[in-house]
Design a protein around this motif. Structure first.
Motif, PDB file in Angstrom:
ATOM      1  N   LYS A  72       0.833  -1.203   0.000  1.00 29.59           N
ATOM      2  CA  LYS A  72       0.000   0.000   0.000  1.00 29.59           C
ATOM      3  C   LYS A  72       0.869   1.255   0.000  1.00 29.59           C
ATOM      4  O   LYS A  72       1.818   1.369   0.770  1.00 29.59           O
ATOM      5  N   ASP A  73       0.547   2.166  -0.911  1.00 26.37           N
ATOM      6  CA  ASP A  73       1.251   3.446  -1.044  1.00 26.37           C
ATOM      7  C   ASP A  73       2.733   3.278  -1.401  1.00 26.37           C
ATOM      8  O   ASP A  73       3.561   4.138  -1.100  1.00 26.37           O
ATOM      9  N   LYS A  74       3.058   2.150  -2.038  1.00 32.87           N
ATOM     10  CA  LYS A  74       4.435   1.895  -2.465  1.00 32.87           C
ATOM     11  C   LYS A  74       4.452   1.579  -3.959  1.00 32.87           C
ATOM     12  O   LYS A  74       3.497   1.032  -4.503  1.00 32.87           O
ATOM     13  N   PRO A  75       5.534   1.910  -4.655  1.00 39.09           N
ATOM     14  CA  PRO A  75       5.648   1.512  -6.063  1.00 39.09           C
ATOM     15  C   PRO A  75       5.968   0.015  -6.166  1.00 39.09           C
ATOM     16  O   PRO A  75       6.246  -0.637  -5.155  1.00 39.09           O
ATOM     17  N   ASP A  76       5.899  -0.519  -7.374  1.00 42.16           N
ATOM     18  CA  ASP A  76       6.283  -1.914  -7.589  1.00 42.16           C
ATOM     19  C   ASP A  76       7.703  -2.147  -7.111  1.00 42.16           C
ATOM     20  O   ASP A  76       8.579  -1.284  -7.267  1.00 42.16           O
ATOM     21  N   ARG A  77       7.955  -3.320  -6.543  1.00 38.56           N
ATOM     22  CA  ARG A  77       9.337  -3.694  -6.248  1.00 38.56           C
ATOM     23  C   ARG A  77      10.028  -4.087  -7.549  1.00 38.56           C
ATOM     24  O   ARG A  77       9.402  -4.596  -8.480  1.00 38.56           O
ATOM     25  N   THR A  78      11.319  -3.856  -7.616  1.00 41.12           N
ATOM     26  CA  THR A  78      12.102  -4.181  -8.807  1.00 41.12           C
ATOM     27  C   THR A  78      13.158  -5.223  -8.470  1.00 41.12           C
ATOM     28  O   THR A  78      13.889  -5.083  -7.492  1.00 41.12           O
ATOM     29  N   GLN A  79      13.211  -6.259  -9.276  1.00 38.16           N
ATOM     30  CA  GLN A  79      14.271  -7.266  -9.144  1.00 38.16           C
ATOM     31  C   GLN A  79      15.379  -6.925 -10.129  1.00 38.16           C
ATOM     32  O   GLN A  79      15.132  -6.688 -11.302  1.00 38.16           O
ATOM     33  N   MET A  80      16.621  -6.913  -9.642  1.00 36.69           N
ATOM     34  CA  MET A  80      17.751  -6.567 -10.492  1.00 36.69           C
ATOM     35  C   MET A  80      18.717  -7.749 -10.584  1.00 36.69           C
ATOM     36  O   MET A  80      19.005  -8.405  -9.581  1.00 36.69           O
ATOM     37  N   ASN A  81      19.173  -8.013 -11.787  1.00 33.09           N
ATOM     38  CA  ASN A  81      20.176  -9.047 -12.044  1.00 33.09           C
ATOM     39  C   ASN A  81      21.340  -8.414 -12.800  1.00 33.09           C
ATOM     40  O   ASN A  81      21.127  -7.582 -13.685  1.00 33.09           O
ATOM     41  N   PHE A  82      22.558  -8.814 -12.455  1.00 33.32           N
ATOM     42  CA  PHE A  82      23.750  -8.231 -13.061  1.00 33.32           C
ATOM     43  C   PHE A  82      24.680  -9.323 -13.600  1.00 33.32           C
ATOM     44  O   PHE A  82      24.672 -10.450 -13.117  1.00 33.32           O
ATOM     45  N   THR A  83      25.502  -8.940 -14.559  1.00 36.50           N
ATOM     46  CA  THR A  83      26.632  -9.792 -14.943  1.00 36.50           C
ATOM     47  C   THR A  83      27.912  -9.164 -14.403  1.00 36.50           C
ATOM     48  O   THR A  83      27.961  -7.958 -14.146  1.00 36.50           O
ATOM     49  N   VAL A  84      28.944  -9.981 -14.227  1.00 42.85           N
ATOM     50  CA  VAL A  84      30.221  -9.436 -13.808  1.00 42.85           C
ATOM     51  C   VAL A  84      30.778  -8.611 -14.972  1.00 42.85           C
ATOM     52  O   VAL A  84      30.699  -9.027 -16.127  1.00 42.85           O
ATOM     53  N   PRO A  85      31.280  -7.409 -14.736  1.00 41.66           N
ATOM     54  CA  PRO A  85      31.756  -6.569 -15.836  1.00 41.66           C
ATOM     55  C   PRO A  85      32.928  -7.205 -16.594  1.00 41.66           C
ATOM     56  O   PRO A  85      33.775  -7.873 -16.004  1.00 41.66           O
ATOM     57  N   VAL A  86      32.938  -6.965 -17.885  1.00 44.95           N
ATOM     58  CA  VAL A  86      34.059  -7.373 -18.737  1.00 44.95           C
ATOM     59  C   VAL A  86      34.966  -6.156 -18.885  1.00 44.95           C
ATOM     60  O   VAL A  86      34.508  -5.084 -19.267  1.00 44.95           O
ATOM     61  N   VAL A  87      36.231  -6.325 -18.570  1.00 48.77           N
ATOM     62  CA  VAL A  87      37.186  -5.211 -18.589  1.00 48.77           C
ATOM     63  C   VAL A  87      37.987  -5.246 -19.887  1.00 48.77           C
ATOM     64  O   VAL A  87      38.385  -6.311 -20.365  1.00 48.77           O
ATOM     65  N   SER A  88      38.219  -4.083 -20.467  1.00 48.94           N
ATOM     66  CA  SER A  88      38.971  -3.975 -21.720  1.00 48.94           C
ATOM     67  C   SER A  88      40.423  -4.394 -21.514  1.00 48.94           C
ATOM     68  O   SER A  88      40.936  -4.437 -20.389  1.00 48.94           O
ATOM     69  N   ALA A  89      41.122  -4.671 -22.620  1.00 47.47           N
ATOM     70  CA  ALA A  89      42.509  -5.120 -22.558  1.00 47.47           C
ATOM     71  C   ALA A  89      43.420  -4.081 -21.909  1.00 47.47           C
ATOM     72  O   ALA A  89      44.374  -4.437 -21.206  1.00 47.47           O
ATOM     73  N   ASP A  90      43.125  -2.793 -22.107  1.00 41.18           N
ATOM     74  CA  ASP A  90      43.970  -1.754 -21.503  1.00 41.18           C
ATOM     75  C   ASP A  90      43.583  -1.453 -20.050  1.00 41.18           C
ATOM     76  O   ASP A  90      44.240  -0.669 -19.370  1.00 41.18           O
ATOM     77  N   GLY A  91      42.498  -2.084 -19.569  1.00 39.13           N
ATOM     78  CA  GLY A  91      42.097  -1.941 -18.173  1.00 39.13           C
ATOM     79  C   GLY A  91      41.424  -0.636 -17.818  1.00 39.13           C
ATOM     80  O   GLY A  91      41.239  -0.339 -16.642  1.00 39.13           O
ATOM     81  N   ASN A  92      41.016   0.132 -18.824  1.00 41.10           N
ATOM     82  CA  ASN A  92      40.462   1.463 -18.550  1.00 41.10           C
ATOM     83  C   ASN A  92      38.956   1.587 -18.737  1.00 41.10           C
ATOM     84  O   ASN A  92      38.369   2.589 -18.342  1.00 41.10           O
ATOM     85  N   GLU A  93      38.315   0.613 -19.373  1.00 41.30           N
ATOM     86  CA  GLU A  93      36.863   0.655 -19.526  1.00 41.30           C
ATOM     87  C   GLU A  93      36.290  -0.735 -19.313  1.00 41.30           C
ATOM     88  O   GLU A  93      36.997  -1.740 -19.394  1.00 41.30           O
ATOM     89  N   ALA A  94      35.003  -0.792 -19.025  1.00 40.82           N
ATOM     90  CA  ALA A  94      34.346  -2.065 -18.744  1.00 40.82           C
ATOM     91  C   ALA A  94      32.883  -1.983 -19.150  1.00 40.82           C
ATOM     92  O   ALA A  94      32.330  -0.885 -19.298  1.00 40.82           O
ATOM     93  N   MET A  95      32.264  -3.156 -19.325  1.00 42.23           N
ATOM     94  CA  MET A  95      30.845  -3.228 -19.671  1.00 42.23           C
ATOM     95  C   MET A  95      30.185  -4.374 -18.926  1.00 42.23           C
ATOM     96  O   MET A  95      30.815  -5.387 -18.626  1.00 42.23           O
ATOM     97  N   LEU A  96      28.890  -4.193 -18.653  1.00 49.35           N
ATOM     98  CA  LEU A  96      28.107  -5.254 -18.032  1.00 49.35           C
ATOM     99  C   LEU A  96      26.675  -5.172 -18.531  1.00 49.35           C
ATOM    100  O   LEU A  96      26.269  -4.185 -19.160  1.00 49.35           O
TER     101      LEU A  96
END
Length: 211
Positions: free
Chosen positions: A150-174
């Motif tokens: 009551k009086d609350k928004p929907d709950r959100t379930q979040m799932n993540f992957t472990v980030p992949v780091v670039s060869a130079d170690g300066n950027e990452a994506m998930l």
């Protein structure tokens, strides 16, 4: 002869009972095997995962409306995305513009991200649940059809992957997926960069699926 036979049978039963009792004692003395609770060594990208999740969950003013599931999101979509779309910068002057609003990843980063296994940080990083707990969120799942309190928004379930780091170690994506009990779901590719001090921070995100 009958008396002797009964005595022999009785002795045999006593020996059998004693043997069974001894076997039971030996079995009880055997130490129980403890199940492995999780990884004992961090895989590459775990430092980025902790930094991202802490910042991401920290943006929720009400931590009670978000739970984090330990499983990786549905990652089949990652390999099906077109690299040209993933390196595209948003241009408002184009017809039907699309792409990263602020910071598009490099082509090399996209190649590494799409080739990676896309594993859950809970399966790759030591005691990853502590990162969620420290951020003030809870572990759990949102049931399909779940109604908000009551009086609350929907709950959100979040799932993540472990980030992949670039060869130079300066950027990452998930990949991150969020869904509610009502069936709404969105998956985003997240781009992170490391600053001069060595700290990781999200620089941009791109919606890759929504329903």
């Amino acid at each position: 002869m009958r008396v002797r036979a009964f005595r022999m049978i009785g002795a045999g039963l006593l020996i059998a009972a004693a043997t069974a009792s001894l076997a039971s004692c030996k079995k009880a003395e055997t130490p129980a095997t403890t199940a492995q609770a999780g990884p004992t060594v961090d895989m590459p990208g775990c430092d980025v995962a902790r930094a991202y999740v802490a910042g991401r969950l920290g943006r929720f003013a009400d931590k009670s409306i978000v739970v984090v599931d330990a499983a990786a999101p549905a990652v089949a979509i990652v390999t099906g995305l077109k690299p040209a779309d993933l390196t595209r910068k948003y241009n408002i002057g184009e017809e039907n513009p699309a792409g990263w609003p602020k910071d598009a990843p490099s082509a090399a980063m996209i190649t590494a991200w799409q080739a990676a296994a896309q594993i859950s940080p809970f399966a790759s990083c030591v005691d990853f649940g502590k990162a969620v707990e420290t951020a003030g969120a809870a572990l759990g799942k949102v049931a399909p059809g779940e109604k908000p309190a009551k009086d609350k928004p929907d709950r959100t379930q979040m799932n993540f992957t472990v980030p992949v780091v670039s060869a130079d170690g300066n950027e990452a994506m998930l990949l991150e997926t969020g869904r509610t009990g009502g069936g709404s779901q969105v998956s985003i590719a997240v781009h992170l960069r490391k600053d001069k001090a060595g700290a990781w921070a999200e620089t941009d995100s791109l919606v890759v699926a929504m329903n």
